[in-house]
Scaffold this motif. Structure first.
Motif, PDB file in Angstrom:
ATOM      1  N   ILE A   1       0.860  -1.178   0.000  1.00  0.00           N
ATOM      2  CA  ILE A   1       0.000   0.000   0.000  1.00  0.00           C
ATOM      3  C   ILE A   1       0.898   1.230   0.000  1.00  0.00           C
ATOM      4  O   ILE A   1       1.767   1.379   0.864  1.00  0.00           O
ATOM      5  CB  ILE A   1      -0.926   0.016   1.234  1.00  0.00           C
ATOM      6  N   VAL A   2       0.690   2.092  -0.984  1.00  0.00           N
ATOM      7  CA  VAL A   2       1.495   3.304  -1.126  1.00  0.00           C
ATOM      8  C   VAL A   2       0.622   4.508  -0.814  1.00  0.00           C
ATOM      9  O   VAL A   2      -0.469   4.658  -1.374  1.00  0.00           O
ATOM     10  CB  VAL A   2       2.062   3.406  -2.556  1.00  0.00           C
ATOM     11  N   ALA A   3       1.092   5.352   0.099  1.00  0.00           N
ATOM     12  CA  ALA A   3       0.356   6.567   0.445  1.00  0.00           C
ATOM     13  C   ALA A   3       0.459   7.563  -0.710  1.00  0.00           C
ATOM     14  O   ALA A   3       1.525   7.777  -1.274  1.00  0.00           O
ATOM     15  CB  ALA A   3       0.927   7.183   1.718  1.00  0.00           C
ATOM     16  N   LEU A   4      -0.681   8.127  -1.057  1.00  0.00           N
ATOM     17  CA  LEU A   4      -0.753   9.124  -2.120  1.00  0.00           C
ATOM     18  C   LEU A   4      -1.136  10.426  -1.417  1.00  0.00           C
ATOM     19  O   LEU A   4      -2.275  10.596  -1.008  1.00  0.00           O
ATOM     20  CB  LEU A   4      -1.837   8.687  -3.103  1.00  0.00           C
ATOM     21  N   THR A   5      -0.175  11.285  -1.223  1.00  0.00           N
ATOM     22  CA  THR A   5      -0.453  12.429  -0.361  1.00  0.00           C
ATOM     23  C   THR A   5       0.391  13.645  -0.710  1.00  0.00           C
ATOM     24  O   THR A   5       1.512  13.516  -1.212  1.00  0.00           O
ATOM     25  CB  THR A   5      -0.221  12.047   1.118  1.00  0.00           C
ATOM     26  N   ALA A   6      -0.165  14.810  -0.414  1.00  0.00           N
ATOM     27  CA  ALA A   6       0.573  16.057  -0.585  1.00  0.00           C
ATOM     28  C   ALA A   6       1.511  16.284   0.589  1.00  0.00           C
ATOM     29  O   ALA A   6       2.383  17.139   0.539  1.00  0.00           O
ATOM     30  CB  ALA A   6      -0.397  17.222  -0.713  1.00  0.00           C
ATOM     31  N   SER A   7       1.331  15.492   1.641  1.00  0.00           N
ATOM     32  CA  SER A   7       2.128  15.661   2.854  1.00  0.00           C
ATOM     33  C   SER A   7       3.348  14.757   2.796  1.00  0.00           C
ATOM     34  O   SER A   7       3.275  13.590   3.118  1.00  0.00           O
ATOM     35  CB  SER A   7       1.254  15.299   4.060  1.00  0.00           C
TER      36      SER A   7
END
Ligand code: MN
Length: 132
Positions: A84-90
């Motif tokens: 699972i890969v986080a998709l985030t602006a942070s």
């Protein structure tokens, strides 16, 4: 010629319609297959149903967030092995470390770079046994 994705199945969990469409279009253009969810709960359900090669997980979602959805998938033996890969602006360094502790395989920054995105996604996909 087969595209970069080689028909790998990617579950995209993203509540922002524009972000979801962009990620889906770029992946499909590069010969990935996609399944899409717009909430954490739906993401967990679809991961169990489809057992994708990879999950791209937005963090800020309605209902349970991407961190909680990831906890649930990692706690279930049927889905624990799916990266699972986080998709985030942070993407501050502190956040990257936190995501690692939460069970994420990595982080891809939003907005996505459409040229790099397919190879970034592919790098997190497990190598199929036939290719090993
Ligand atoms: Mn969101």
């Amino acid at each position: 010629m087969s595209g970069a994705g080689a028909s790998r199945l990617v579950l995209i969990v993203e509540d922002n319609e524009k972000n979801l469409k962009l990620a889906r279009d770029v992946l499909q253009f590069n010969d990935f297959r996609t399944v899409e969810a717009t909430s954490g709960e739906e993401g967990v359900t679809l991961a169990r149903q489809h057992h994708p090669d990879l999950v791209l997980m937005d963090i800020a979602l309605p209902g349970i967030d991407g961190v909680e959805a990831t906890r649930q998938l990692k706690a279930d033996a049927a889905t624990a092995s799916i990266p699972i890969v986080a998709l985030t602006a942070s993407v501050m360094q502190a956040d990257r470390a936190r995501f690692g502790e939460e069970g994420f395989a990595g982080v891809i920054a939003k907005p996505i770079d459409v040229l790099k995105f397919p190879s970034q996604v592919l790098a997190y996909c497990p190598v199929p046994e036939a290719d090993a």
